[in-house]
Scaffold this active site. Structure first.
Site, PDB file in Angstrom:
ATOM      1  N   ASP A 198     148.361  64.493  39.550  1.00  0.00           N
ATOM      2  CA  ASP A 198     149.643  63.879  39.190  1.00  0.00           C
ATOM      3  C   ASP A 198     149.479  62.764  38.158  1.00  0.00           C
ATOM      4  O   ASP A 198     148.408  62.148  38.021  1.00  0.00           O
ATOM      5  CB  ASP A 198     150.309  63.281  40.433  1.00  0.00           C
ATOM      6  CG  ASP A 198     151.018  64.343  41.260  1.00  0.00           C
ATOM      7  OD1 ASP A 198     150.885  65.534  40.941  1.00  0.00           O
ATOM      8  OD2 ASP A 198     151.692  63.957  42.235  1.00  0.00           O
ATOM      9  N   ASP A 199     150.585  62.510  37.440  1.00  0.00           N
ATOM     10  CA  ASP A 199     150.816  61.307  36.613  1.00  0.00           C
ATOM     11  C   ASP A 199     150.202  61.336  35.227  1.00  0.00           C
ATOM     12  O   ASP A 199     150.321  60.365  34.473  1.00  0.00           O
ATOM     13  CB  ASP A 199     150.342  60.032  37.327  1.00  0.00           C
ATOM     14  CG  ASP A 199     151.103  59.784  38.615  1.00  0.00           C
ATOM     15  OD1 ASP A 199     152.158  60.436  38.814  1.00  0.00           O
ATOM     16  OD2 ASP A 199     150.643  58.962  39.425  1.00  0.00           O
ATOM     17  N   HIS A 248     158.781  59.228  35.252  1.00  0.00           N
ATOM     18  CA  HIS A 248     158.262  58.979  36.605  1.00  0.00           C
ATOM     19  C   HIS A 248     159.271  58.212  37.457  1.00  0.00           C
ATOM     20  O   HIS A 248     158.961  57.258  38.149  1.00  0.00           O
ATOM     21  CB  HIS A 248     156.939  58.211  36.552  1.00  0.00           C
ATOM     22  CG  HIS A 248     156.104  58.403  37.788  1.00  0.00           C
ATOM     23  ND1 HIS A 248     156.209  57.574  38.889  1.00  0.00           N
ATOM     24  CD2 HIS A 248     155.168  59.326  38.108  1.00  0.00           C
ATOM     25  CE1 HIS A 248     155.363  57.979  39.824  1.00  0.00           C
ATOM     26  NE2 HIS A 248     154.722  59.040  39.374  1.00  0.00           N
ATOM     27  N   HIS A 299     156.621  66.501  36.139  1.00  0.00           N
ATOM     28  CA  HIS A 299     156.614  65.348  37.040  1.00  0.00           C
ATOM     29  C   HIS A 299     157.620  64.305  36.552  1.00  0.00           C
ATOM     30  O   HIS A 299     157.391  63.105  36.712  1.00  0.00           O
ATOM     31  CB  HIS A 299     155.192  64.770  37.095  1.00  0.00           C
ATOM     32  CG  HIS A 299     154.900  63.945  38.321  1.00  0.00           C
ATOM     33  ND1 HIS A 299     155.241  64.336  39.595  1.00  0.00           N
ATOM     34  CD2 HIS A 299     154.284  62.736  38.456  1.00  0.00           C
ATOM     35  CE1 HIS A 299     154.842  63.425  40.465  1.00  0.00           C
ATOM     36  NE2 HIS A 299     154.264  62.435  39.800  1.00  0.00           N
ATOM     37  N   HIS A 353     144.795  62.281  41.408  1.00  0.00           N
ATOM     38  CA  HIS A 353     145.508  61.676  40.270  1.00  0.00           C
ATOM     39  C   HIS A 353     144.573  61.574  39.066  1.00  0.00           C
ATOM     40  O   HIS A 353     143.423  61.148  39.221  1.00  0.00           O
ATOM     41  CB  HIS A 353     146.019  60.273  40.616  1.00  0.00           C
ATOM     42  CG  HIS A 353     147.095  60.264  41.660  1.00  0.00           C
ATOM     43  ND1 HIS A 353     146.812  60.337  43.006  1.00  0.00           N
ATOM     44  CD2 HIS A 353     148.453  60.198  41.561  1.00  0.00           C
ATOM     45  CE1 HIS A 353     147.952  60.314  43.695  1.00  0.00           C
ATOM     46  NE2 HIS A 353     148.959  60.225  42.840  1.00  0.00           N
TER      47      HIS A 353
END
Length: 749
Positions: free
Chosen positions: A104-105, A159, A155, A256
């Site tokens: 993620d991210d 965010h 995603h 991550h």
């Protein structure tokens, strides 16, 4: 009083400047629009940069503890992959001994490439849920990620927690991320993972409508079974331990590749992959899991396999080729972000330099103005023997019926012997007759009215110099009034034989309006404080048209007032420097002038001043290589004028734009305090200038508003002038409408 009228012959041919004026006039409006568009474009670039950095918008949940009564039990208890095929919510679980490795991210320029290197080394695919703003900033990483065989999912763009956003915001977050992916890698995707989501049993009544909406649009929402909690940086061993499923179960595992310092993740990932392979696990993507569910008849990969489950196409089944408008809009987004990524840091550095230069200038002005004041106001200071001989005062006048009587009335009270030459430049409003009547009513026998066909202010001044009887000539505007002692104060520096010209202290007479008060502050601080500094440095750039005195010999030596530029006062001042004459400032010689009373007239006047100054500087660019004392202006004055009157003000609007940018995207309090600090420095300089000129401080109450409104207009005027100069335009002298409201001065304040 006498009247002189030159013989009338054939009407003169228009000058080169006048011939070009008509063409230039038609181009002025487009140039104003272009100046505004340039500033708007830079503003948009900074807004885009701030938006990309996700500094705006809700970034955390605003509600907690919501119920899940609207969420079907089979979803809450189901697997980590949620689809709405056929309109029915369905979950998919990861098969035993299978890992869907998700990140993620990202992308992140430091950590994502390291993750990709590890995955490539171990021949393991990953599913990366990317943030659209990061994709647009680092498109090459995303392209490498896809080319390597990994899968991507959305995603959101900034965010943000979509659970509490409007439908329009949800749609925008998804569509913007799809555009970023299209521009970066030429694909779109049907995978989605919500920020701050975890397992399916955490879905609540606020988030469920989002998943339903996206499901109906064809998106597959992905959750997790196992969380490495690597974002907590608990240590490599704990990351590996927490990411390991129990009892050989399959899992969607979360790591991550961005969002913070990820060195522990990079260290833990190889150990984790080796451990899971040793336990007989295979790795696949989310699409690989879904393909395996549909093809249950295929045997699972056993121990000793390459560790990758599924074919390349199956592993990236969520990807679709971007085509048409989506592809081109995506590429445009990536290009715009590239400009913002380059422009904002470059502008930040440039504006830091400009800010330091501006503050340095303020400091230099204060120090040199203080030194100038002390030097000129010492009891023993003297220019030499007092100048008492008569001088000639030249008053060029074009349609000055409202002001000419007040001007002559102020000169009638002069304490210094003068002759007055009113040069009527082809007025059509009876200026000549009004001047004669005013002189007669005042009993003035020292006034001559010279009439000429309209030829412009420089020609009128040159005509006055030719008619002057004395070796010192004082030049003033037809809308200006002198105090009784002005001429005497103005001519005293000519006791020094090196002095060729003297600049007086121009004051705004009509200062009781908002526009007048703003100009009053500008005259006292921006002009007269500057002149003290330039005087001490011996590089005075301009003798104001409202009040200046010259040796007639010096004027004739440099060829008189030139028509080459629209700033004949700046032009002749630089010419005098180059001819070896000294130009000084006499702050005690005050003239009261009528400043423009409307924004339109103010724009016209300042546009002419700015453009004319640029013309004069370009005309005298050779001064940069002048040698000896006559080259001092080129060595000192020219760089100062270019830096502080052209370059710095051109970039100054961006300081204000950056201030707003910082308030919105970075730190409101810090940005506001910085702006107030700069305003405080300006107020300090202005207060000191008012003290030197013995002005009343009450006008400084208008200064904050001046910084917010008036100053922006002056910046646009200068940008407009620069564009005109760069595009080769010319423009004519622009006559301002006068009201005659500036009468005989009663004193300062």
């Amino acid at each position: 009083m006498t009247t002189t009228t030159p013989s009338r012959g054939r009407r003169r041919a228009p000058t080169r400047m006048e011939r070009a004026a008509g063409k230039a006039a038609a181009l002025q409006k487009p140039r104003v629009i272009l100046a505004l568009l340039l500033l708007l474009a830079l503003t948009c670039v900074m807004l885009l940069d701030g938006y990309l950095r996700a500094e705006v918008g809700g970034d955390q949940r605003v509600r907690t503890g919501a119920s899940a009564s609207d969420v079907p039990d089979e979803v809450l208890d189901g697997g980590p992959i949620l689809t709405f095929r056929g309109g029915q919510a369905t979950t998919v679980s990861v098969p035993d001994k299978t890992i869907a490795l998700t990140f993620d991210d990202g992308p992140n320029p430091t950590w994502t490439p390291k993750v990709l290197d590890i995955l490539e080394e171990y021949d393991v695919p990953g599913t990366f849920f990317v943030v659209g703003s990061m994709v647009s900033r680092y498109p090459d990483i995303v392209k490498d990620l896809v080319d390597q065989g990994n899968e991507v999912g959305i995603h959101t763009f900034t965010h943000v927690d979509l659970s509490y956003q409007s439908d329009a915001r949800v749609t925008r977050e998804i569509e913007q991320t799809q555009l970023a992916l299209a521009g970066a890698a030429g694909i779109t995707t049907t995978l989605f993972r919500a920020p701050y989501s975890s397992e399916t049993d955490a879905i609540d009544n606020y988030s469920w409508p989002v998943y339903e909406k996206l499901g109906q649009d064809g998106y597959t929402s992905v959750f997790i079974d196992t969380d490495s909690d690597d974002w907590k940086r608990p240590g490599v061993s704990n990351i590996v331990k927490w990411a390991t499923p129990e009892d050989d179960e399959g899992a969607s595992v979360l790591f991550h590749d961005a969002g913070g310092e990820r060195s522990q993740t990079i260290e833990a990932l190889p150990k984790y992959i080796e451990k899971m392979k040793a336990k007989g696990y295979t790795f696949t993507t989310v699409s690989g899991v879904m393909a395996e569910q549909q093809q249950q008849q295929q045997p699972a990969a056993g121990p000793g396999s390459a560790g990758r489950a599924g074919s390349g196409d199956a592993l990236q089944a969520a990807h679709h080729e971007a085509t048409g408008a989506t592809l081109y809009e995506g590429k445009a987004l990536i290009a715009a972000v590239a400009v913002a990524e380059w422009a904002v840091p470059a502008l930040s550095v440039g504006l830091t330099v400009v800010g330091v230069a501006v503050l340095g200038r303020f400091g230099m002005m204060l120090l040199l103005a203080r030194r100038h004041h002390r030097q000129r106001n010492r009891r023993r200071f003297s220019w030499g023997q007092p100048v008492t001989r008569p001088v000639s005062v030249i008053v060029p006048a074009y349609n000055e019926k409202e002001c000419i009587a007040n001007t002559l009335g102020s000169l009638a009270r002069s304490t210094h012997p003068i002759e007055i030459i009113v040069v009527d430049d082809g007025s059509t409003d009876g200026t000549s007759e009004i001047a004669r009547e005013a002189a007669a009513s005042l009993g003035m026998s020292n006034v001559r009215v010279v009439h000429q066909e309209n030829a412009g202010k420089p020609a009128a001044l040159n005509n006055g110099v030719r008619h002057a009887s004395h070796d010192i000539v004082v030049m003033m505007d037809g809308d200006t009034v002198f105090e009784p002692d002005t001429v005497r104060q103005l001519v005293q520096p000519f006791a020094d034989p090196e002095v060729g010209a003297v600049a007086g202290n121009a004051k705004v007479g009509n200062r009781n309006t908002i526009i007048g008060a703003w100009q009053h502050i500008e005259y006292v601080m921006g002009f007269n404080l500057d002149r003290r500094m330039y005087d001490l440095l011996r590089c005075m750039p301009t003798i104001p048209g409202a009040i200046g005195a010259f040796r007639r010999e010096a004027v004739l030596q440099v060829g008189g007032m030139s028509e080459d530029t629209l700033a004949e006062d700046t032009d002749i001042t630089i010419a005098l420097h180059r001819a070896g004459w000294r130009v000084v400032y006499q702050e005690h010689a005050r003239a009261w002038t009528e400043a423009p009373g409307s924004l339109k007239q103010l724009w016209s006047q300042r546009y002419r001043w700015s453009y004319g100054t640029m013309q004069a500087l370009w005309k005298h660019r050779g001064s940069l290589t002048d040698k000896g004392p006559s080259g001092r202006f080129g060595r000192v004055g020219m760089p100062l004028v270019v830096v502080f009157q052209i370059v710095t003000p051109v970039f100054a609007p961006l300081i204000d734009v950056f201030t707003v940018y910082s308030m919105v995207f970075v730190d409101f309090t810090a940005a506001l305090l910085a702006w107030l600090a700069v305003l405080g420095v300006q107020l300090l300089c202005a207060a000191y200038a008012f003290r030197l000129d013995r002005e009343k401080y009450r006008y400084l109450l208008m200064m904050p508003l001046q910084q917010l409104a008036y100053r922006q207009m002056m910046y646009l005027v200068l940008i407009h002038s620069c564009i005109t100069a760069l595009t080769g335009g010319r423009l004519r002298w622009q006559k301002l409408k006068r009201t005659g409201e500036v009468g005989t001065p009663a004193g300062t304040g």
